[in-house]
Motif scaffolding. Structure first.
Motif, mmCIF file in Angstrom:
data_model
loop_
_atom_site.group_PDB
_atom_site.id
_atom_site.type_symbol
_atom_site.label_atom_id
_atom_site.label_comp_id
_atom_site.label_asym_id
_atom_site.label_seq_id
_atom_site.Cartn_x
_atom_site.Cartn_y
_atom_site.Cartn_z
ATOM 1 N N CYS A 103 1.548 6.167 -10.118
ATOM 2 C CA CYS A 103 0.374 6.802 -9.522
ATOM 3 C C CYS A 103 -0.772 6.767 -10.523
ATOM 4 N N CYS B 45 -1.176 3.958 -5.598
ATOM 5 C CA CYS B 45 0.145 4.580 -5.673
ATOM 6 C C CYS B 45 1.144 3.547 -5.175
ATOM 7 N N GLU C 215 5.417 5.045 -0.021
ATOM 8 C CA GLU C 215 4.186 5.107 -0.812
ATOM 9 C C GLU C 215 3.165 6.065 -0.210
ATOM 10 N N LEU D 195 -6.685 9.295 -6.224
ATOM 11 C CA LEU D 195 -5.786 8.245 -6.665
ATOM 12 C C LEU D 195 -6.448 6.880 -6.484
ATOM 13 N N GLY E 285 1.849 9.223 -2.259
ATOM 14 C CA GLY E 285 0.414 9.319 -2.488
ATOM 15 C C GLY E 285 -0.168 10.632 -2.004
#
Length: 211
Positions: free
Chosen positions: A80, A67, A51, A64, A55
């Motif tokens: 995402c 994610c 992750e 973001l 990300g």
């Protein structure tokens, strides 16, 4: 999960040797509420990608909100969620089809079941000569003024656009107007071929032969 480092993505991009890709995303017009999506669904993720790395890659295009990576019988999936639509659209255009650690990413808009308008009875319009830089939302925006209810890009097994897509329009008169106005117009450097489609379903891959 917070913000991700674009600087670290530059290093990652270099290490994974992403080829240069030119893209432009049209942001003209107001996208109706059902299409205010900011979440991308990512497939084709290598087991080596966690992750944090996912990300970093997607976070290079905007902030973001989260994610996540999940795994089921169908494979590994990433989700995402961006703070805004524009950042998500840029990430989709740039990263769909990219190879990361030996695996080609497939990036598409995440749509929850039941969240789309029922387009039964709407008129299908064929849109040809579209390139990889044109996604579903860019296509929808281009036809939004003609009472457009949905859009779809037809993709191959590799996740890339095969060169055409469809929009659904609520009324026949609006569909006729869209064909007249948009056929031959340029969208993101491509001259569109627009016509009424004879296929009854927007998702029918054989529609190109029946347009």
């Amino acid at each position: 999960m917070g913000k991700y480092s674009a600087e670290r993505f530059v290093t990652s991009a270099y290490l994974y040797r992403f080829p240069a890709k030119s893209f432009t995303v049209s942001m003209q017009g107001q996208v109706p509420k059902p299409f205010q999506n900011k979440t991308l669904h990512v497939t084709g993720i290598s087991p080596q990608v966690d992750e944090t790395l996912l990300g970093e890659i997607f976070g290079a295009f905007g902030q973001l909100m989260y994610c996540r990576i999940t795994q089921d019988a169908a494979g590994i999936h990433g989700y995402c969620d961006f703070a805004d639509y524009q950042s998500a659209s840029l990430a989709l255009a740039a990263l769909n089809g990219r190879e990361v650690l030996g695996s080609q990413l497939g990036v598409a808009w995440y749509v929850q079941a039941g969240s789309k308008e029922d387009t039964t009875g709407h008129v299908n319009v064929f849109v040809g000569n579209i390139g990889d830089a044109i996604d579903e939302y860019t296509l929808f925006e281009a036809f939004a003024q003609y009472n457009c209810s949905d859009s779809r890009i037809i993709r191959g097994d590799d996740g890339r656009c095969v060169g055409y897509g469809f929009v659904t329009i609520r009324q026949q008169e609006d569909a006729n107007n869209a064909v007249t106005a948009m056929d031959g117009q340029r969208l993101m450097g491509r001259t569109l071929r627009v016509s009424l489609s004879r296929t009854p379903r927007l998702s029918d891959p054989s529609a190109a032969a029946n347009r």
